[in-house]
Design an enzyme around this catalytic site. Structure first.
Site, PDB file in Angstrom:
ATOM      1  N   TYR A 199       0.880  -1.220  -0.049  1.00  0.00           N
ATOM      2  CA  TYR A 199       0.110   0.063  -0.037  1.00  0.00           C
ATOM      3  C   TYR A 199       0.917   1.119  -0.115  1.00  0.00           C
ATOM      4  O   TYR A 199       0.669   2.287  -0.915  1.00  0.00           O
ATOM      5  CB  TYR A 199      -0.770  -0.127   1.214  1.00  0.00           C
ATOM      6  N   GLY A 200       1.831   1.121   0.965  1.00  0.00           N
ATOM      7  CA  GLY A 200       2.710   2.410   0.953  1.00  0.00           C
ATOM      8  C   GLY A 200       3.538   2.577  -0.377  1.00  0.00           C
ATOM      9  O   GLY A 200       3.843   3.866  -0.626  1.00  0.00           O
TER      10      GLY A 200
END
Length: 325
Positions: free
Chosen positions: A162-163
């Site tokens: 996600y990051g």
């Protein structure tokens, strides 16, 4: 169109496209923009990451004159008519969540967080080059930062897929500014909470459990430290970014300055609710960092922004919202 200012003068309204406007932060921003007389176009796919009925209810709660809702996927919708006449885009749409971003689900994150961002930026270049573009990034891009509070010049080292996708969106935002002159800025949000927060997020789960007398699940020891930021403060920063008359920094932290442990949050929730909490602890989740904490000096200098709502007050407001459901 005009709206009355605080000092009685007439000010021009703006036309703002809010992607992901049916979500937690999006619907709060929409309410604030409509409240000051702006025109707002919400573009939201109403994906089933959580119950779309909650998103529809959020839009119903803020609906008013000046609001247009386009239910569509940013990767397929014809963006030219959506962007026509727009002064700004606040790009909040995306696939959230660290825990679900691993494995086969990663394609949903690249599609929603990278492909869609590039497509909106490309459409701005082709059809509406004067439109300002504000991108919602995340403190997840830092990973386990080297020092705290973390400033924007530190090397981002995400610990989750996600990051990685949020950082990719940041790079696209900067790339279109440098290559095509699009007015852009990326805001790194630090753990946003408040009324309308998603049902999968910690404070909604904790407060809902306090209300219902059910167990609270905590991943890890609870000594993890987070910089919690009230949603109203985030909205204030976004509006300041829309109203800024000069070029904005490429990226800015938006952090509430609380930096407290999850266990301290639980103590505050017990005090705010007056309820006894039944806390059950599970193993830590892969991709969750131990600590976050942001330096918001750049946002203060560029926007005059300061977080105003304390953690206790913000939790009190979210508790009132939880009890009203």
């Amino acid at each position: 169109m005009t709206r009355p200012s605080a000092c009685g003068r007439e000010e021009a309204t703006i036309r703002v496209i809010v992607t992901g406007g049916a979500g937690f932060i999006g619907s709060t921003l929409v309410a604030a923009l409509l409240g000051r007389g702006d025109e707002v176009v919400v573009v939201d796919a109403l994906t089933p990451y959580y119950d779309p009925a909650l998103k529809r209810a959020a839009l119903d709660a803020v609906a008013g004159p000046g609001l247009t809702v386009v239910e569509a996927d940013l990767n397929t919708v014809d963006l030219a008519p959506v962007l026509d006449g727009a002064d700004a885009v606040v790009h909040l749409a995306g696939q959230p969540g660290v825990r679900k971003s691993w494995g086969d689900d990663f394609v949903a994150y690249t599609r929603a967080n990278v492909d869609a961002t590039q497509r909106v930026l490309e459409s701005i270049v082709r059809t509406s080059p004067g439109t300002r573009f504000l991108y919602a990034s995340s403190s997840s891009v830092y990973g386990q930062a080297e020092t705290y509070p973390t400033h924007e010049e530190m090397l981002p080292r995400p610990l989750s897929p996600y990051g990685v996708t949020k950082l990719a969106g940041e790079h696209l935002t900067g790339l279109y500014a440098e290559s095509f002159g699009v007015q852009t800025a990326a805001f790194r949000f630090f753990t946003v909470y408040g009324p309308r927060q998603r049902p999968d997020m910690a404070f909604t789960r904790f407060l809902g459990a306090a209300r219902d007398g059910s167990p609270i699940t905590v991943y890890g020891t609870g000594e993890q430290i987070r910089d919690f930021t009230f949603v109203g403060d985030i909205v204030d920063a976004l509006i300041a970014g829309l109203d800024a008359t000069s070029a904005l920094p490429r990226v800015m932290n938006l952090s509430g300055g609380s930096s407290v442990s999850v266990n301290e949050v639980l103590d505050t929730i017990a005090a705010v609710t007056g309820e006894r909490l039944d806390v059950q602890r599970l193993d830590p989740v892969r991709g969750d960092v131990f600590r976050t904490g942001g330096d918001s000096t750049r946002a203060r200098e560029a926007l005059g922004w300061e977080p105003k709502v304390t953690l206790e007050e913000g939790l009190r407001r979210q508790w009132e919202w939880i009890r009203s459901l």
